[in-house]
Design a protein around this motif. Structure first.
Motif, PDB file in Angstrom:
ATOM      1  N   ALA A   6       0.805  -1.219   0.000  1.00 21.92           N
ATOM      2  CA  ALA A   6       0.000   0.000   0.000  1.00 21.92           C
ATOM      3  C   ALA A   6       0.838   1.268   0.000  1.00 21.92           C
ATOM      4  N   LYS A   7       1.933   1.278   0.783  1.00 19.12           N
ATOM      5  CA  LYS A   7       2.668   2.533   0.981  1.00 19.12           C
ATOM      6  C   LYS A   7       3.997   2.277   1.654  1.00 19.12           C
ATOM      7  N   LYS A  72      -1.629  -3.843   1.661  1.00 21.29           N
ATOM      8  CA  LYS A  72      -3.002  -3.350   1.506  1.00 21.29           C
ATOM      9  C   LYS A  72      -4.013  -4.104   2.363  1.00 21.29           C
ATOM     10  N   HIS A 154       9.655   9.299   0.519  1.00 21.65           N
ATOM     11  CA  HIS A 154      10.255   8.245  -0.291  1.00 21.65           C
ATOM     12  C   HIS A 154      11.660   7.933   0.183  1.00 21.65           C
ATOM     13  N   SER A 195       6.703   3.286  -7.893  1.00 23.27           N
ATOM     14  CA  SER A 195       5.746   3.528  -6.811  1.00 23.27           C
ATOM     15  C   SER A 195       4.610   2.519  -6.812  1.00 23.27           C
ATOM     16  N   THR A 197       1.870   3.894  -5.152  1.00 27.71           N
ATOM     17  CA  THR A 197       0.896   4.957  -4.893  1.00 27.71           C
ATOM     18  C   THR A 197       0.880   5.899  -6.097  1.00 27.71           C
ATOM     19  N   ASP A 202       7.821   5.984  -4.631  1.00 25.48           N
ATOM     20  CA  ASP A 202       7.948   5.645  -3.217  1.00 25.48           C
ATOM     21  C   ASP A 202       9.369   5.169  -2.961  1.00 25.48           C
TER      22      ASP A 202
END
Length: 316
Positions: A6-7, A72, A154, A195, A197, A202
């Motif tokens: 997710a991130k 996620k 990042h 990334s 996202t 990222d």
């Protein structure tokens, strides 16, 4: 369906001078300390929601233990574990909350030599009233101290290992999308901005054959709201007699930047703002050629490529 990341979550940093690093990240950069447990300090920016985005601890030298990403869904952690082990990759399973604020996790090496951690469950600790924002959708008071960036943005990592294998792993195993990339004169991809996202990156991975160790960290980055924040950051760094590069603007990502070194660990920090977001489902990666590298690195302004500061990286 494959599990998904997710991130970007946090970076675990070891420093040779904890006192200097805490001064730098807390008082100059302006991060808030969530807690300290067994000599490890857990920090986050005023707009970060999870327990921490940076951990700091004393060691014999400056280096990165691992870089954490949140998945996620809860089940994706063990699904990634199975996927990685099926591919012959050794995976370490970390018990829930062994790292404060982080639930069950896995750690594993990338072909680049870096160690990534994946987790889903987190805690969002309550903030003491005197530090808490009146806004319900914000963690801490903004502009409480130092440069005061909003959030973790990042990481930029370097490797001397095989580039094709490294980019393939990030893209086809972990699910990162290539957003912009630099192709060398020999035809190989030598830098990629990737990334999970809508951010342009990222994580950025740069291939350099002459590194002192195979896996290095070039910088970690915190986001500021606008260009005026970058100019204010330059004033603050000058007041603290800290050498920095910038302000400038990247061609790749189109973001404004400023780079400064943590005097304790030797870790480079980028303050970052502007740029663009990607919402197109059919985005085609932007290719830059090696001859265009100067423009990609620096659209205008003070260039890190011309500075001795660019040569410094830490082990990761």
């Amino acid at each position: 369906m494959k599990p998904e990341i997710a991130k970007l979550g946090y970076l675990s940093l070891v420093t040779s001078d904890l006192e200097k690093s805490l001064w730098f990240f807390k008082e100059v950069i302006g991060l808030e300390e969530t807690t300290e447990i067994n000599g490890v300090h857990y920090l986050r920016a005023w707009g970060d929601f999870q327990h921490h985005t940076l951990s700091l601890e004393q060691g014999d030298r400056g280096y990165v233990r691992h870089i954490g990403f949140r998945t996620k869904a809860p089940e994706h952690v063990l699904e990634f574990k199975q996927l990685l082990e099926d591919g012959g990759i050794e995976v370490e399973q970390i018990k829930a909350w062994e790292t404060p604020g982080i639930g069950e996790a896995i750690r594993f090496p990338l072909p680049s030599g870096h160690t990534f951690e994946l987790y889903y469950d987190i805690t969002r600790p309550e903030v003491e009233e005197h530090r808490r924002s009146v806004l319900k959708n914000q963690t801490y008071k903004s502009w409480a101290k130092g440069i005061s960036p909003r959030r973790f943005d990042h990481v930029n990592i370097h490797s001397s290992n095989d580039s094709a294998e490294a980019y393939d792993f990030l893209e086809n195993v972990l699910g990162f999308k290539m957003r912009e990339f630099l192709r060398g004169d020999n035809g190989d991809v030598i830098a990629g901005w990737m990334s999970v996202t809508p951010l342009v990156h990222d994580v950025a991975l740069v291939i350099k054959p002459d590194l002192p160790t195979p896996a290095r960290l070039h910088h970690l980055s915190y986001w500021t709201d606008d260009s005026q924040d970058i100019l204010r950051a330059a004033d603050i760094l000058r007041e603290h007699n800290l050498e920095f590069v910038g302000p400038g603007k990247h061609g790749i990502t189109q973001a404004m930047y400023l780079y400064v070194m943590d005097p304790g660990s030797g870790c480079r920090v980028e303050l970052f703002s502007g740029g663009y977001l990607i919402f197109e489902p059919d985005w085609e990666p932007i290719e830059w050629l090696e001859a265009e590298r100067p423009l990609g690195n620096t659209y205008w302004g003070d260039s890190i490529q011309d500075k001795e500061l660019n040569k410094i990286t830490i082990e990761a």
